[in-house]
Design a protein around this motif. Structure first.
Motif, short mmCIF file in Angstrom:
data_model
loop_
_atom_site.label_atom_id
_atom_site.label_comp_id
_atom_site.label_asym_id
_atom_site.label_seq_id
_atom_site.Cartn_x
_atom_site.Cartn_y
_atom_site.Cartn_z
N ASN A 7 0.89 -1.00 -0.08
CA ASN A 7 0.20 0.06 -0.12
C ASN A 7 0.94 1.11 0.03
O ASN A 7 1.50 1.68 1.24
CB ASN A 7 -0.93 0.04 1.19
CG ASN A 7 -2.22 1.24 1.20
OD1 ASN A 7 -1.89 2.22 0.67
ND2 ASN A 7 -3.22 0.81 1.59
N GLU A 8 1.12 1.86 -1.06
CA GLU A 8 1.99 2.97 -1.55
C GLU A 8 1.70 4.09 -0.63
O GLU A 8 2.55 4.86 -0.09
CB GLU A 8 1.95 3.29 -2.85
CG GLU A 8 3.17 4.43 -3.03
CD GLU A 8 3.32 4.58 -4.73
OE1 GLU A 8 3.78 5.70 -5.00
OE2 GLU A 8 2.76 3.78 -5.29
N SER A 9 0.16 4.40 -0.42
CA SER A 9 -0.25 5.47 0.28
C SER A 9 0.23 5.57 1.81
O SER A 9 0.63 6.26 2.40
CB SER A 9 -1.75 5.73 0.29
OG SER A 9 -2.43 4.94 0.80
N GLU A 11 2.79 3.66 2.98
CA GLU A 11 4.15 3.96 3.00
C GLU A 11 4.70 5.49 3.18
O GLU A 11 5.39 5.93 3.77
CB GLU A 11 5.02 3.25 1.74
CG GLU A 11 6.31 3.21 2.10
CD GLU A 11 7.01 2.16 0.99
OE1 GLU A 11 7.83 2.75 0.31
OE2 GLU A 11 6.40 1.15 0.87
N GLN A 12 3.85 6.08 2.22
CA GLN A 12 3.99 7.65 2.21
C GLN A 12 3.79 8.02 3.60
O GLN A 12 4.34 9.21 3.94
CB GLN A 12 3.29 8.01 1.05
CG GLN A 12 3.86 7.77 -0.32
CD GLN A 12 2.79 8.36 -1.38
OE1 GLN A 12 1.82 8.63 -1.03
NE2 GLN A 12 3.22 8.14 -2.72
N GLU A 13 2.78 7.93 4.09
CA GLU A 13 2.12 8.54 5.50
C GLU A 13 3.20 8.22 6.44
O GLU A 13 3.51 9.04 7.27
CB GLU A 13 0.92 7.87 5.81
CG GLU A 13 -0.35 8.52 4.92
CD GLU A 13 -1.56 7.85 5.50
OE1 GLU A 13 -1.83 7.80 6.33
OE2 GLU A 13 -2.28 7.46 4.48
N GLY A 230 -0.07 6.24 9.26
CA GLY A 230 -0.68 5.22 8.43
C GLY A 230 -0.89 4.02 9.28
O GLY A 230 -1.64 3.20 8.91
#
Length: 366
Positions: A7-9, A11-13, A230
């Motif tokens: 889940n890329e989002s 990871e970004q969070e 996240g």
């Protein structure tokens, strides 16, 4: 449930939070990069990562700083964080909730506190506290009308379905209901010694005192989730202390709550035959006077709405001095009594946005 695998989002969070934590706590760039790499590897290998104790404490405090609906954020750095992420049974959670109530209440010298239970994770049962607040009064729907708090009727009925039986009074303290995953929730009575209540008396009216109104001392929100980088903690009860109008202008005054203004007006001999007598306004003032007076007389922390508004303006100024835009919902920050007499009234250009960390609403588990 959140599944952070691929889940890329998320990871970004996580990366954004680690950078925020590093920037505000003085973590070196080298250590920040190392932590980001470590978190990234954990996300890819296990689907989740675990906050360090320091990351959890900072995140819980910043969530308070960020929360758009709270007027009392001046004191965000003083939040006491109790880490109970290792607990796994309903009985252990209940014991920790009693610990929270006792620590936060502090015999009236209220300490802003949050207790954080384990994070939401794919494959593990979420911990949910069914109560809206750890301490709240029951509500019973009868043919003659509601006894107690109408806002609690649905939850009271759930407690009764689980086997709890109240006394049927206006001020029955509800049990704590804890659920783990899909298991049947368990309810636990709160021993009386943990419940700090304040009998409301008026400094100038014995007739008011005869109404025998009261309220509990500490508002402990228990149905919101804490989101940090996240990761979501579905059970993270937290508290500050009351602003007087929360009790005097809402809980006891709203027509869909305790609706006590008519009785108060009668106690003061006010004319209720016409709105032009402003009996509601006058009764509201006397009720709020009694709330502030009674809490202070009993040594229980409370703040009036004028002081709270001034504290928020200090918070806003401090945040701006640190280069941070204040996240705020104006309609929640203006107090429900005399809002135009507070400095927040002229701040209607305040804006609300999605931020992280934050405390967020979640669907009822029942």
């Amino acid at each position: 449930m959140i599944n952070v695998v691929n889940n890329e989002s998320i990871e970004q969070e996580a990366h954004a939070y680690i950078r925020l934590f590093s920037a505000e706590t003085g973590l070196s760039e080298k250590n920040c990069d190392h932590r980001i790499k470590e978190v990234t590897m954990l996300l890819h290998d296990t689907g989740t990562y675990t906050h360090t104790a320091e990351e959890l404490i900072f995140g819980a405090r910043v969530a308070w700083r960020n929360n758009s609906r709270c007027i009392g954020r001046l004191f965000w750095e003083s939040l006491e964080v109790i880490d109970r992420r290792h607990l796994s049974s309903e009985e252990e959670v209940f014991a920790a909730l009693l610990e929270h109530i006792d620590f936060a209440t502090n015999d009236g010298r209220i300490r802003s506190t949050i207790t954080v239970f384990r994070a939401q994770e794919a494959g593990a049962g979420d911990i949910r506290i069914w109560n809206h607040q750890l301490i709240r009064y029951a509500g019973y729907a009868t043919e003659e009308g509601t006894i107690g708090d109408p806002a609690s009727i649905a939850f009271t009925e759930q407690c009764q379905r689980l086997g709890w039986t109240g006394r049927g009074t206006k001020y029955d303290v509800l049990p704590l209901v804890v659920q783990i995953g899909d298991q049947e929730p368990k309810w636990f009575d709160i021993p009386e010694k943990f419940v700090k209540e304040v009998q409301l008396i008026h400094p100038d009216s014995a007739s008011f005192d005869e109404l025998r109104l009261k309220w509990y001392g500490v508002p402990m929100i228990s149905d919101m989730a804490l989101e940090i980088g996240g990761i979501r903690y579905t059970a993270a009860p937290f508290n500050g202390w009351y602003m007087g109008t929360e009790i005097g202008s809402r809980n006891l005054a709203d027509v869909d709550r305790y609706d006590e203004l008519p009785a108060i007006a009668d106690a003061f001999g006010l004319d209720r035959s016409t709105n032009t007598s402003l009996w509601k306004d006058r009764a509201l003032l006397e009720l709020n006077t009694a709330v502030i007076h009674s809490f202070k007389a009993n040594g229980v922390s409370i703040v009036d709405h004028h002081t709270a508004a001034e504290q928020f303006m200090r918070f806003k100024k401090r945040e701006e001095a640190n280069g941070r835009e204040v996240n705020a919902r104006w309609s929640w920050l203006i107090p429900p009594m005399s809002p135009a007499a507070t400095p927040i009234w002229n701040q209607s250009d305040l804006t609300e946005k999605n931020v992280s960390p934050d405390y967020v609403s979640q669907a009822r588990p029942y």
